[in-house]
Design an enzyme around this catalytic site. Structure first.
Site, mmCIF file in Angstrom:
data_model
loop_
_atom_site.group_PDB
_atom_site.id
_atom_site.type_symbol
_atom_site.label_atom_id
_atom_site.label_comp_id
_atom_site.label_asym_id
_atom_site.label_seq_id
_atom_site.Cartn_x
_atom_site.Cartn_y
_atom_site.Cartn_z
ATOM 1 N N LYS A 21 -12.236 -10.472 -45.264
ATOM 2 C CA LYS A 21 -11.650 -10.329 -46.589
ATOM 3 C C LYS A 21 -10.653 -9.182 -46.619
ATOM 4 C CE LYS A 21 -13.145 -10.001 -51.465
ATOM 5 N NZ LYS A 21 -14.336 -9.938 -52.347
ATOM 6 N N SER A 79 -19.007 -12.321 -55.976
ATOM 7 C CA SER A 79 -17.827 -12.692 -55.196
ATOM 8 C C SER A 79 -18.120 -13.360 -53.870
ATOM 9 C CB SER A 79 -16.950 -11.464 -54.965
ATOM 10 O OG SER A 79 -16.357 -11.044 -56.176
ATOM 11 N N SER A 120 -14.357 -13.528 -55.515
ATOM 12 C CA SER A 120 -13.092 -13.063 -54.978
ATOM 13 C C SER A 120 -12.988 -13.135 -53.461
ATOM 14 C CB SER A 120 -12.869 -11.605 -55.422
ATOM 15 O OG SER A 120 -13.865 -10.760 -54.867
#
Length: 542
Positions: free
Chosen positions: A159, A260, A236
């Site tokens: 990420k 997330s 996310s």
């Protein structure tokens, strides 16, 4: 243009009218040239759309197509009212494509019943990846014989909040990325995987500053959903989830503050683990809200998740002391991992009521298939949990990034900008009251869970459609936070199991366990998942 075959009367003009409308993005004409009804199909590399309504909604939202010219058309007459047309195209900015259409004539009018589009192959999907390598960073011991270690050959999508040496942290925002400094060292969460032989395939997209749950980034686009193409992928940890679901990576390394990891896991049919707060190092991870931020993983198969968790928690783990939050400092050291008690699954009527009716029914059917006894428990008010998390998260997000946001007006997408504006309005008194309430709620949640396991649907229902407007996605976000805040406020580990199908899309089952019971929770989740397969042995209940 080369033509092979013969056009039946009226079809040539309909075909070229379609091509002309496509170049002008005239959706009204395009809609009229597709057969009405639920049996019309349109497919491409992202998946299949069924029915005129889905196709029309997709077409209205995509914003047109790349400019192209036809270089060849093959016409194959299948019958007096059915013709297969295959067109070869050359894109003006490079590359070639194919479109295959089944045209049918009804009441003298030719319309497309089925279409398949093969576009040019992109160098890489920019909505999924920010940086891509082959690999970007090799695993430990890499050489002529390949990497060595228990994770050798495992491809990792990192990420874009987590430091990779030689790269910058982009935080899902190009303005931030342009100003970011190159990282000198890998984050410990990355180094652990590399040391075990895994390789970093690339840096995957994130929702801006991890302050969203939809996987819609105003700058890089909406990440694809590898399990339900007409739906959003969730965030996310959006790019990492899509990369794993699409088979472009085996392991997604991400963060979970308010869902997330669990939300994209549920939306895309993946296994996802939010670890106990503080149990995995957050060093060199860009924070959103330190009181809730955690590091965790996404996989397609449970064995890999268990293997990674075993590497992470193989030795006693001490939570970080990097935050000034007294709540975090008061958390006990995780020595050695507690065992889950033998007993029933804990169910909450409030969490079941928070799920959509079809999701609730599917979950209860799953509980019945698992065959474990159940016990009803009372949780704090879900709105109280969500609001407490929201206020503390907002205060910390503003403290972390508010100055930068103020100094760069217009740099954020509209939804995240609104969230930061709301965060700036949180007063010191509101934050203080929310922090006091957080201590109370965390104490209650940990007492309720005890040494047991709370089970419920990960999210209210399947992912919203890709064409859903911002208001509809915001409604889903608020409903989702009422469920994901249980683990967030509790600081507890939570694993999402890809166990349910609702409206032909995945929905996860979430297990929340005691602080520090991450490994035992994953083992239980795998056992329960196996118990629902045909001819499976009875589950070992918590």
């Amino acid at each position: 243009m080369r033509l092979t075959g013969t056009w039946p009367a009226g079809l040539e003009s309909a075909f070229h009218r379609y091509e002309d409308a496509l170049m002008r993005d005239d959706t009204a004409v395009l809609d009229a040239l597709f057969e009405p009804g639920p049996d019309t199909l349109r497919g491409d590399g992202a998946g299949l759309l069924r029915g005129h309504e889905q196709i029309s909604a997709f077409r209205s939202a995509r914003g047109g197509v790349a400019r192209r010219v036809l270089i060849g058309v093959d016409v194959q007459v299948l019958g007096p009212h059915a013709v297969l047309v295959v067109g070869e195209s050359r894109f003006l900015d490079g590359g070639r494509g194919l479109q295959t259409q089944l045209w049918c004539r009804t009441d003298g009018t030719w319309r497309i019943r089925t279409a398949h589009v093969t576009g040019r192959s992109p160098s890489f999907d920019r909505s999924v990846w920010r940086v891509l390598g082959d690999p970007l960073v090799p695993g430990a011991g890499s050489g002529p014989g390949g990497a060595s270690g228990p994770l050798a050959g495992v491809r990792v999508a990192v990420k874009d909040l987590i430091a990779v040496r030689g790269q910058v942290i982009g935080a899902g925002n190009p303005t931030w990325q342009a100003q970011a400094e190159i990282e000198d060292e890998h984050a410990p969460a990355v180094a652990m995987l590399l040391d075990a032989g895994a390789e970093v395939t690339g840096i995957a997209r994130s929702d801006e500053f991890a302050y969203a749950l939809a996987g819609r980034n105003a700058h890089s686009g909406t990440t694809p959903n590898g399990a339900a193409p007409r739906r959003i992928g969730g965030g996310s940890t959006s790019g990492s989830a899509s990369a794993v679901a699409l088979g472009q990576a085996d392991l997604g390394l991400g963060t979970d503050t308010a869902g997330s990891l669990r939300v994209p896991a549920s939306y895309q049919g993946l296994w996802g683990l939010r670890t106990t707060h503080g149990a995995v190092s957050r060093k060199s991870v860009l924070p959103l809200a330190q009181t809730f931020d955690t590091v965790g993983w996404l996989t397609r198969d449970p064995e890999l998740l268990r293997q990674v968790a075993g590497i992470a928690f193989g030795d006693p783990v001490e939570p970080q002391r990097e935050t000034e939050d007294p709540l975090a400092r008061s958390e006990p050291l995780l020595r050695p991992e507690p065992l889950l008690r033998s007993g029933p699954l804990l169910l909450s009527d409030a969490l079941l009521d928070a799920a959509e009716p079809d999701t609730r029914s599917a979950f209860l059917a799953w509980v019945e298939r698992v065959g474990c006894p159940v016990q009803s428990v009372a949780l704090p008010d879900l709105d109280d949990l969500a609001e407490t998390l929201r206020v503390v998260q907002a205060a910390e997000a503003h403290r972390n990034h508010g100055d930068w946001v103020t100094a760069h007006p217009g740099a954020l997408g509209a939804d995240v900008a609104e969230r930061f504006a709301a965060a700036a309005a949180v007063t010191a008194e509101q934050e203080s009251a929310a922090r006091a309430r957080l201590v109370e709620l965390r104490t209650v949640l940990r007492r309720v869970v005890g040494n047991g396991v709370l089970a419920f649907p990960t999210v209210p229902g399947p992912a919203p459609d890709r064409t859903a407007d911002t208001a509809a996605v915001l409604v889903t976000r608020r409903a989702t936070l009422r469920m994901t805040s249980v683990a967030g406020v509790g600081g507890l580990p939570a694993v999402s199991i890809p166990a349910l199908r609702v409206d032909d899309a995945p929905v996860g089952v979430c297990l929340v366990g005691p602080a520090g019971a991450d490994l035992a929770l994953v083992d239980l989740a795998i056992d329960l998942a196996r118990a629902t397969t045909p001819e499976a042995a009875p589950a070992t209940c918590p």
